[in-house]
Design a protein around this motif. Sequence first.
Motif, PDB file in Angstrom:
ATOM      1  N   VAL A  52      35.651  57.303 -37.421  1.00  0.00           N
ATOM      2  CA  VAL A  52      35.878  58.276 -36.360  1.00  0.00           C
ATOM      3  C   VAL A  52      35.842  57.502 -35.032  1.00  0.00           C
ATOM      4  N   GLY A  53      36.965  56.912 -34.727  1.00  0.00           N
ATOM      5  CA  GLY A  53      37.040  55.974 -33.618  1.00  0.00           C
ATOM      6  C   GLY A  53      36.412  54.656 -34.036  1.00  0.00           C
ATOM      7  N   SER A  54      36.720  53.582 -33.303  1.00  0.00           N
ATOM      8  CA  SER A  54      36.045  52.325 -33.651  1.00  0.00           C
ATOM      9  C   SER A  54      34.566  52.419 -33.318  1.00  0.00           C
ATOM     10  N   ASP A  55      34.178  53.371 -32.478  1.00  0.00           N
ATOM     11  CA  ASP A  55      32.757  53.614 -32.212  1.00  0.00           C
ATOM     12  C   ASP A  55      31.963  53.802 -33.510  1.00  0.00           C
ATOM     13  N   GLU A  56      32.546  54.537 -34.465  1.00  0.00           N
ATOM     14  CA  GLU A  56      31.811  54.769 -35.721  1.00  0.00           C
ATOM     15  C   GLU A  56      31.641  53.468 -36.499  1.00  0.00           C
ATOM     16  N   THR A  79      30.553  44.173 -20.623  1.00  0.00           N
ATOM     17  CA  THR A  79      31.428  44.496 -21.747  1.00  0.00           C
ATOM     18  C   THR A  79      31.268  45.973 -22.080  1.00  0.00           C
ATOM     19  N   PHE A  80      31.877  46.383 -23.171  1.00  0.00           N
ATOM     20  CA  PHE A  80      31.849  47.769 -23.637  1.00  0.00           C
ATOM     21  C   PHE A  80      30.402  48.195 -23.917  1.00  0.00           C
ATOM     22  N   VAL A  81      29.989  49.336 -23.392  1.00  0.00           N
ATOM     23  CA  VAL A  81      28.568  49.718 -23.449  1.00  0.00           C
ATOM     24  C   VAL A  81      28.085  50.178 -24.824  1.00  0.00           C
ATOM     25  N   LEU A  84      32.581  40.631 -29.460  1.00  0.00           N
ATOM     26  CA  LEU A  84      33.453  40.110 -28.413  1.00  0.00           C
ATOM     27  C   LEU A  84      34.611  41.085 -28.240  1.00  0.00           C
ATOM     28  N   ALA A  85      34.665  41.761 -27.111  1.00  0.00           N
ATOM     29  CA  ALA A  85      35.793  42.645 -26.826  1.00  0.00           C
ATOM     30  C   ALA A  85      36.838  41.816 -26.096  1.00  0.00           C
ATOM     31  N   THR A  86      37.993  41.624 -26.727  1.00  0.00           N
ATOM     32  CA  THR A  86      39.010  40.814 -26.099  1.00  0.00           C
ATOM     33  C   THR A  86      40.392  41.318 -26.457  1.00  0.00           C
ATOM     34  N   ASN A 117      38.821  42.272 -22.813  1.00  0.00           N
ATOM     35  CA  ASN A 117      37.499  42.844 -22.582  1.00  0.00           C
ATOM     36  C   ASN A 117      37.575  44.081 -21.679  1.00  0.00           C
ATOM     37  N   ASN A 118      36.689  45.015 -21.973  1.00  0.00           N
ATOM     38  CA  ASN A 118      36.481  46.181 -21.124  1.00  0.00           C
ATOM     39  C   ASN A 118      35.136  45.959 -20.432  1.00  0.00           C
ATOM     40  N   PRO A 119      35.021  45.980 -19.119  1.00  0.00           N
ATOM     41  CA  PRO A 119      35.967  46.502 -18.125  1.00  0.00           C
ATOM     42  C   PRO A 119      36.815  45.455 -17.402  1.00  0.00           C
ATOM     43  N   ILE A 171      35.435  41.038 -33.464  1.00  0.00           N
ATOM     44  CA  ILE A 171      36.405  40.870 -32.384  1.00  0.00           C
ATOM     45  C   ILE A 171      37.040  42.234 -32.153  1.00  0.00           C
ATOM     46  N   ASP A 172      36.667  42.854 -31.051  1.00  0.00           N
ATOM     47  CA  ASP A 172      37.094  44.219 -30.753  1.00  0.00           C
ATOM     48  C   ASP A 172      38.433  44.168 -30.023  1.00  0.00           C
ATOM     49  N   GLU A 173      39.477  44.556 -30.757  1.00  0.00           N
ATOM     50  CA  GLU A 173      40.837  44.502 -30.210  1.00  0.00           C
ATOM     51  C   GLU A 173      41.326  45.872 -29.748  1.00  0.00           C
ATOM     52  N   ALA A 174      40.453  46.666 -29.141  1.00  0.00           N
ATOM     53  CA  ALA A 174      40.841  48.016 -28.716  1.00  0.00           C
ATOM     54  C   ALA A 174      42.094  48.013 -27.829  1.00  0.00           C
ATOM     55  N   TYR A 175      42.300  46.941 -27.077  1.00  0.00           N
ATOM     56  CA  TYR A 175      43.424  46.903 -26.119  1.00  0.00           C
ATOM     57  C   TYR A 175      44.522  45.934 -26.542  1.00  0.00           C
ATOM     58  N   ILE A 176      44.540  45.563 -27.824  1.00  0.00           N
ATOM     59  CA  ILE A 176      45.410  44.465 -28.258  1.00  0.00           C
ATOM     60  C   ILE A 176      46.894  44.783 -28.082  1.00  0.00           C
ATOM     61  N   ARG A 231      40.153  47.897 -34.344  1.00  0.00           N
ATOM     62  CA  ARG A 231      41.299  48.445 -33.600  1.00  0.00           C
ATOM     63  C   ARG A 231      41.193  49.957 -33.549  1.00  0.00           C
ATOM     64  N   THR A 232      41.992  50.572 -32.713  1.00  0.00           N
ATOM     65  CA  THR A 232      41.875  52.016 -32.508  1.00  0.00           C
ATOM     66  C   THR A 232      43.200  52.606 -32.041  1.00  0.00           C
ATOM     67  N   LEU A 233      43.376  53.905 -32.315  1.00  0.00           N
ATOM     68  CA  LEU A 233      44.541  54.607 -31.756  1.00  0.00           C
ATOM     69  C   LEU A 233      44.229  55.184 -30.372  1.00  0.00           C
ATOM     70  N   SER A 234      42.965  55.075 -29.951  1.00  0.00           N
ATOM     71  CA  SER A 234      42.530  55.802 -28.747  1.00  0.00           C
ATOM     72  C   SER A 234      43.203  55.346 -27.459  1.00  0.00           C
ATOM     73  N   LYS A 235      43.542  54.070 -27.353  1.00  0.00           N
ATOM     74  CA  LYS A 235      44.045  53.558 -26.082  1.00  0.00           C
ATOM     75  C   LYS A 235      45.569  53.518 -26.032  1.00  0.00           C
ATOM     76  N   ILE A 236      46.216  53.957 -27.130  1.00  0.00           N
ATOM     77  CA  ILE A 236      47.680  53.895 -27.170  1.00  0.00           C
ATOM     78  C   ILE A 236      48.307  55.278 -27.360  1.00  0.00           C
ATOM     79  N   LEU A 243      42.778  62.056 -31.843  1.00  0.00           N
ATOM     80  CA  LEU A 243      42.583  61.986 -33.291  1.00  0.00           C
ATOM     81  C   LEU A 243      41.254  61.344 -33.682  1.00  0.00           C
ATOM     82  N   ARG A 244      40.660  60.533 -32.800  1.00  0.00           N
ATOM     83  CA  ARG A 244      39.441  59.775 -33.116  1.00  0.00           C
ATOM     84  C   ARG A 244      39.647  58.946 -34.387  1.00  0.00           C
ATOM     85  N   VAL A 245      40.599  58.051 -34.326  1.00  0.00           N
ATOM     86  CA  VAL A 245      40.851  57.159 -35.465  1.00  0.00           C
ATOM     87  C   VAL A 245      40.780  55.705 -35.013  1.00  0.00           C
TER      88      VAL A 245
HETATM   89  C1  LIG Z   1      37.482  52.453 -25.778  1.00  0.00           C
HETATM   90  C2  LIG Z   1      36.904  51.325 -26.533  1.00  0.00           C
HETATM   91  C3  LIG Z   1      36.505  51.458 -27.853  1.00  0.00           C
HETATM   92  C4  LIG Z   1      36.318  52.818 -28.482  1.00  0.00           C
HETATM   93  O1  LIG Z   1      37.324  53.204 -29.203  1.00  0.00           O
HETATM   94  P1  LIG Z   1      37.304  54.528 -30.078  1.00  0.00           P
HETATM   95  O2  LIG Z   1      38.209  54.123 -31.170  1.00  0.00           O
HETATM   96  O3  LIG Z   1      37.842  55.591 -29.209  1.00  0.00           O
HETATM   97  O4  LIG Z   1      35.918  54.811 -30.554  1.00  0.00           O
HETATM   98  C5  LIG Z   1      36.078  50.351 -28.551  1.00  0.00           C
HETATM   99  N1  LIG Z   1      35.997  49.162 -27.939  1.00  0.00           N
HETATM  100  C6  LIG Z   1      36.345  48.995 -26.661  1.00  0.00           C
HETATM  101  C7  LIG Z   1      36.234  47.649 -26.038  1.00  0.00           C
HETATM  102  C8  LIG Z   1      36.797  50.073 -25.912  1.00  0.00           C
HETATM  103  O5  LIG Z   1      37.080  49.916 -24.619  1.00  0.00           O
END
Ligand SMILES: *Cc1c(COP(=O)(O)O)cnc(C)c1O
Length: 363
Positions: free
Chosen positions: A87-91, A118-120, A163-165, A167-169, A193-198, A219-224, A229-231
């Motif tokens: 449920v999101g990459s958070d889960e 980095t991401f909190v 490692l968020a890369t 990176n956020n913020p 390796i958190d590719e949320a923004y890849i 990876r996540t669908l949240s930023k695209i 959907l929280r996937v």
């Molecule tokens: C937004 C974000 C996430 C969270 O993504 P969800 O899939 O919405 O839980 C994960 N990592 C980073 C670095 C983000 O900025």
Amino acid sequence: MRPFDSQLVLRPELSELKAYAPHSGTYEIRLDANEAPPLLSPAARKKLAEVAGKTLWHQYPDASQKDLRKAVAKHCGVKPSQVVVGVGSDELIALLLTVATRPKTRAPAPTILTTTPTFVMYRLSARIRGQRVMEVPLDESWDIDESAMLRAIEMAAPNVIFLATPNNPTGTMFSLDRVEKIVTTAAESIVVIDEAYIDYADKNHLALLEKYENVVILRTLSKIGFAALRVGWMLASPALCAEVDKARLPYNLPTVSQTLATLVLSELGDELRATTEAVKAERGRLATQLAELTGVEVVPSQANFLWLKLDRPAGEVFAELGKRGVLVRSFHGRGGRLEQCLRVTIGTRPQNDRFLEALRESL
Ligand SMILES: *Cc1c(COP(=O)(O)O)cnc(C)c1O
């Protein structure tokens, strides 16, 4: 009612934490959450509605996430056994921190290592589980400080490294050789390796996944374009995925999220590309215009937001923008070099123009 002192049973770490709450209040323009702008075509919206309309409402979701895992695997070029969907990459961050907690002789409590800023959620998820958090400041160009990270690995014996890369913020992508050095040095840690923004970057880390079994990619669908959907998913070795699967709640992912995310990945690729291309074009345009303002330094971004360094306290500018109906993300109150930094999500062209105008007035 008989009173009960919940402190008798609750984790002591809770008293240091606050629930994550997005900024409330009404703003005409919200550029604070790194969501994609709403650019979905009417045809795509119709397709999504059709598939959602066929949902078998009385049945539990597919506990094995079979179709979605297959779609993710195809999308990323890996095997379905290398995928766990959350449920999101958070889960998945939470699940990894739930399973990867074997005590190490050198550490008093399971420890995570990450960068700052980095991401909190890494910190929050670890503290809520009573784990230690070690944060190593990024260098002056917001890249990994390699020698400090290597020392921290030696000292802290972390179970998990995040490692968020990009990176956020900061929007920066860490040097690939530094990331790989961490992966090879921390041979007894999971390196996430958190590719949320890849999708907004010009390279990725799939080659490391092929080479090193301690690597996990998120990876996540949240930023695209599909935050609703929280996937999100993790890519890792089949063995590690199987262990994480034991901690995952069987019906974690609602049927609608599974079927629609499967549709998005297998049939709406053109929509995803159109969204990310539009955002990247706007990112370039906005960065150029911001660079012309005095007192604003734009950090080169590989994500769907810009990281701005101002010549004055960011809190003041944040408040001025707010008065003009524009919400961005400020990190004032966090101290140090963050005091003068703002993060602004790339929106639609009219939204970005409104932000620019409000910023000019706010400086
Ligand atoms: C937004 C974000 C996430 C969270 O993504 P969800 O899939 O919405 O839980 C994960 N990592 C980073 C670095 C983000 O900025």
